[in-house]
Design a protein around this motif. Structure first.
Motif, mmCIF file in Angstrom:
data_model
loop_
_atom_site.group_PDB
_atom_site.id
_atom_site.type_symbol
_atom_site.label_atom_id
_atom_site.label_comp_id
_atom_site.label_asym_id
_atom_site.label_seq_id
_atom_site.Cartn_x
_atom_site.Cartn_y
_atom_site.Cartn_z
ATOM 1 N N HIS A 35 54.342 76.708 62.799
ATOM 2 C CA HIS A 35 54.733 78.224 63.133
ATOM 3 C C HIS A 35 53.735 78.277 64.307
ATOM 4 C CE1 HIS A 35 57.452 78.738 59.657
ATOM 5 N NE2 HIS A 35 56.335 78.715 59.204
ATOM 6 N N TRP A 36 52.631 77.666 64.482
ATOM 7 C CA TRP A 36 51.753 78.046 65.666
ATOM 8 C C TRP A 36 51.828 77.187 66.735
ATOM 9 C CZ3 TRP A 36 48.346 82.302 65.232
ATOM 10 C CH2 TRP A 36 48.053 82.636 64.094
ATOM 11 N N SER A 37 52.346 75.947 66.560
ATOM 12 C CA SER A 37 52.379 75.007 67.633
ATOM 13 C C SER A 37 52.601 75.393 69.111
ATOM 14 C CB SER A 37 52.758 73.814 67.364
ATOM 15 O OG SER A 37 54.211 73.755 66.923
ATOM 16 N N ARG A 38 53.956 76.061 69.007
ATOM 17 C CA ARG A 38 54.323 76.529 70.182
ATOM 18 C C ARG A 38 53.900 77.776 70.787
ATOM 19 N NH1 ARG A 38 60.159 77.897 69.144
ATOM 20 N NH2 ARG A 38 59.339 78.558 67.122
ATOM 21 N N VAL A 40 50.261 78.820 70.439
ATOM 22 C CA VAL A 40 48.773 78.994 70.776
ATOM 23 C C VAL A 40 48.511 79.030 72.279
ATOM 24 C CG1 VAL A 40 46.854 77.687 70.360
ATOM 25 C CG2 VAL A 40 48.237 77.595 68.526
ATOM 26 N N PHE A 41 49.058 78.542 73.062
ATOM 27 C CA PHE A 41 48.678 78.656 74.467
ATOM 28 C C PHE A 41 48.921 79.994 74.859
ATOM 29 C CE2 PHE A 41 50.182 78.671 78.876
ATOM 30 C CZ PHE A 41 48.842 78.329 79.660
ATOM 31 N N TRP A 42 50.238 80.638 74.793
ATOM 32 C CA TRP A 42 50.414 82.025 75.059
ATOM 33 C C TRP A 42 49.607 83.033 74.426
ATOM 34 C CZ3 TRP A 42 51.994 82.140 79.768
ATOM 35 C CH2 TRP A 42 53.003 81.246 80.183
ATOM 36 N N LEU A 43 49.161 82.639 73.032
ATOM 37 C CA LEU A 43 48.228 83.675 72.286
ATOM 38 C C LEU A 43 46.790 83.700 73.327
ATOM 39 C CD1 LEU A 43 49.332 83.049 68.719
ATOM 40 C CD2 LEU A 43 49.934 84.952 70.255
ATOM 41 N N ALA A 44 46.240 82.416 73.535
ATOM 42 C CA ALA A 44 45.017 82.180 74.019
ATOM 43 C C ALA A 44 45.135 82.868 75.414
ATOM 44 C CB ALA A 44 44.886 80.722 74.320
ATOM 45 N N VAL A 45 46.135 82.930 76.047
ATOM 46 C CA VAL A 45 46.300 83.161 77.681
ATOM 47 C C VAL A 45 46.287 84.954 77.380
ATOM 48 C CG1 VAL A 45 47.887 83.835 79.532
ATOM 49 C CG2 VAL A 45 47.413 81.434 78.606
ATOM 50 N N VAL A 46 47.017 85.567 76.499
ATOM 51 C CA VAL A 46 47.076 86.814 76.114
ATOM 52 C C VAL A 46 45.738 87.611 75.789
ATOM 53 C CG1 VAL A 46 47.951 88.833 74.730
ATOM 54 C CG2 VAL A 46 49.537 87.138 75.759
ATOM 55 N N GLY A 47 45.056 86.734 74.948
ATOM 56 C CA GLY A 47 43.638 86.977 74.198
ATOM 57 C C GLY A 47 42.672 87.065 75.497
ATOM 58 N N LEU A 48 42.658 85.837 76.308
ATOM 59 C CA LEU A 48 41.764 85.894 77.760
ATOM 60 C C LEU A 48 42.043 87.136 78.573
ATOM 61 C CD1 LEU A 48 41.803 82.027 78.415
ATOM 62 C CD2 LEU A 48 39.683 83.636 77.628
ATOM 63 N N ALA A 49 43.432 87.476 78.761
ATOM 64 C CA ALA A 49 43.684 88.471 79.644
ATOM 65 C C ALA A 49 43.055 89.770 79.052
ATOM 66 C CB ALA A 49 45.236 88.577 79.759
#
Length: 85
Positions: A35-38, A40-49
């Motif tokens: 459920h996380w594999s697709r 994680v990248f966008w969650l990290a981008v939003v978190g960094l933003a």
């Protein structure tokens, strides 16, 4: 200083927590990697933003002092704290 670091870390982690809540609401296992594999990248981008936006907002709205800084010094045997004149 510690408070500002904790705030930034919490803002970075917030999208991951929201997504885990979404998985729980959808009755999916939030600990299952598939459920996380697709996402994680966008969650990290939003978190960094979010974290960068907090730092920028703090920089723009921080109180600024005008004038010269007078460092701490001794006057008549008393310690006078530093201040802006």
């Amino acid at each position: 200083m510690l408070r500002s670091i904790i705030e930034e870390v919490l803002l970075f982690v917030l999208p991951f927590c929201v997504f885990a809540g979404y998985l729980v609401v959808k009755r999916r296992n939030p600990l299952d990697v598939e459920h996380w594999s697709r996402h994680v990248f966008w969650l990290a981008v939003v978190g960094l933003a979010l974290a960068i936006a907090l730092v920028a907002y703090g920089g723009w709205t921080a109180p600024r002092s005008t004038g010269a800084y007078e460092p701490p010094h001794m006057e008549n045997g008393q310690l006078v704290p530093g201040r802006f004149k």
